[in-house]
Design an enzyme around this catalytic site. Sequence first.
Site, PDB file in Angstrom:
ATOM      1  N   GLU A  51       8.603   1.236  11.704  1.00 24.51           N
ATOM      2  CA  GLU A  51       9.659   2.256  11.649  1.00 24.51           C
ATOM      3  C   GLU A  51       8.938   3.594  11.684  1.00 24.51           C
ATOM      4  O   GLU A  51       8.350   4.027  10.691  1.00 24.51           O
ATOM      5  CB  GLU A  51      10.507   2.085  10.378  1.00 24.51           C
ATOM      6  CG  GLU A  51      11.796   2.895  10.388  1.00 24.51           C
ATOM      7  CD  GLU A  51      11.660   4.210   9.646  1.00 24.51           C
ATOM      8  OE1 GLU A  51      11.519   5.251  10.343  1.00 24.51           O
ATOM      9  OE2 GLU A  51      11.683   4.203   8.417  1.00 24.51           O
ATOM     10  N   CYS A  64      13.165  10.756   7.788  1.00 20.01           N
ATOM     11  CA  CYS A  64      12.929  10.327   9.172  1.00 20.01           C
ATOM     12  C   CYS A  64      14.186  10.381  10.026  1.00 20.01           C
ATOM     13  O   CYS A  64      14.100  10.529  11.243  1.00 20.01           O
ATOM     14  CB  CYS A  64      12.335   8.928   9.203  1.00 20.01           C
ATOM     15  SG  CYS A  64      13.335   7.692   8.360  1.00 20.01           S
ATOM     16  N   GLU A  99       9.005  16.570  15.834  1.00 22.87           N
ATOM     17  CA  GLU A  99       9.782  16.401  14.604  1.00 22.87           C
ATOM     18  C   GLU A  99       9.197  17.304  13.523  1.00 22.87           C
ATOM     19  O   GLU A  99       8.030  17.182  13.154  1.00 22.87           O
ATOM     20  CB  GLU A  99       9.721  14.940  14.149  1.00 22.87           C
ATOM     21  CG  GLU A  99      10.533  14.651  12.905  1.00 22.87           C
ATOM     22  CD  GLU A  99      10.374  13.214  12.441  1.00 22.87           C
ATOM     23  OE1 GLU A  99      11.287  12.715  11.777  1.00 22.87           O
ATOM     24  OE2 GLU A  99       9.333  12.593  12.761  1.00 22.87           O
ATOM     25  N   LYS A 135       0.878  -1.185   0.000  1.00 23.58           N
ATOM     26  CA  LYS A 135       0.000   0.000   0.000  1.00 23.58           C
ATOM     27  C   LYS A 135       0.906   1.223   0.000  1.00 23.58           C
ATOM     28  O   LYS A 135       1.428   1.637   1.035  1.00 23.58           O
ATOM     29  CB  LYS A 135      -0.900  -0.007   1.238  1.00 23.58           C
ATOM     30  CG  LYS A 135      -1.647   1.318   1.505  1.00 23.58           C
ATOM     31  CD  LYS A 135      -2.510   1.763   0.342  1.00 23.58           C
ATOM     32  CE  LYS A 135      -3.260   3.053   0.682  1.00 23.58           C
ATOM     33  NZ  LYS A 135      -2.357   4.256   0.626  1.00 23.58           N
TER      34      LYS A 135
END
Length: 513
Positions: A283, A317, A415, A205
């Site tokens: 993750e 990330c 973040e 996906k």
Amino acid sequence: MSLLNSGWRTLSYHQKRLVRDLLKYQGVRNMSKMREEAYIDGQWVSAKSGKTFPVLNPANGKVIANVPDMNETDAELAVDAAHKAFQTWRNTTAKERSVLLRKWFNLMEENQESLSRLLTAEAGKPLAESRGELMYGSSFLEWFAEEAKRINGEVVCSPARSREMIFIRQPAGVASLITPWNFPNAMITRKAGAALAAGCTCIIKPAEDTPLSAIAMVDLAEQAGIPPGVVNVVTSSRGNTPAIGRVLSTHNKISVLSFTGSTPVGRLLYENCARGIKRVGLELGGNAPFIVFNAADLKTTLEAFMVAKFRNAGQTCISGSRFLIQSGVYDEFVGMIKDAMETRLVVGDGMDNGVNFGPLINQSQLNKVDGLVKASIAAGAECLLGGKPHELGGLFYEPTILTNCAETTPCFEEEIFGPVVGIRKFETEEEALQIANSCDVGLAGYIFTQDVSQAWRVARQLETGMIGINEGLISAAEAAFGGVKQSGIGREGSRHGIEEYSEIKYLCFGGIN
């Protein structure tokens, strides 16, 4: 072209711009890798509803393609196809799987340029970065083609003379692979390469913003000879994504879920998987500390800073996020990074020569970045550079430096996932570690010092799953990628990445005379 040249001077500015855009992107529109269908059970298909959604180029807002807007019905068909294919794929030999993965890798290498241009068109990153991602992404297929032949078991010492004890590894089953928009190529190969090597089948996906790379790569997987149903791609708009996510995390035919994305979404998927006791690989978000000590080599640190922060316009990330600079080198290094950001970052369309800094992925992301910058300034941070949307308009944002950040400054607490450098001065090693470890995520961290003892001390105490020591580029197929705390579960890449997709079966042979 001669007609174009003869009439070029008579064209208006906007007409010339249109012609340039057509020439620039004709390689994307016409290349063989551009498909506008999903892939289920070896067939290129539309959504059962017939609906589609547009894929936009973030550099100019134009529609690149329209792909199927699938829903849970389509997702369930993909699960059924993958489950059916697993019954035979699980019995293939490691050598057979290795050969097919190697063929897929070879096709990725052969089509690297067209895939790179497609990636730049849908993700906005500079073409040089897209080429780098294609090399990185392909390397996972090469790596796991080799690792497929090294999924070994164990023979252990039995406590009884009449018994022998053996552990074997077998594929876990059907795997759901939910991937992000910031690395739409590499995140798929990192998961799918491991899953297929272990003997699992999968449903991919891709993110709503970047489905075209997934479709193109699976086109190549089909050409490589990977059987129907072993790899499937389900595409959907943002509106249908939650429903598909529920199917891919709760269906009783799914054995493994691997997700890369935000911590809140990962937490929700984890809860869904708990109902079926599924294996998970997560993750999730990071907020990487980038610690510069007085003992750092500042020239080396600056180069690492540029790589660690501005790849994909900061939408990475493991991007440096909280910059902690020791007082002895603070003024000098802040001046160095300001000069580098002003002189070395070239903002623009990733297809243009010389551009190394593209747009943010979508309006929501731009609003988030701009909101965090404004909130940080309101909270006391000082804006040394940038601080607002770029004059180019659209989704471009200025490279920004915020100094005098505190632990509670919004760009330190959350973040930021954009081209914003939040800086704080520190005095002691202990203070730096306290600040770095004060958040609930721990994906990556960076340490810069020429003092080897200090490097070891800080690395041992820094609460992250990965650490770059005098290095800003830490990703590789050979590396065990993953975090601690709320940054996730499990590791991707390396020999450990294949473990997420296999189960240990214990065989006890008795009655041995």
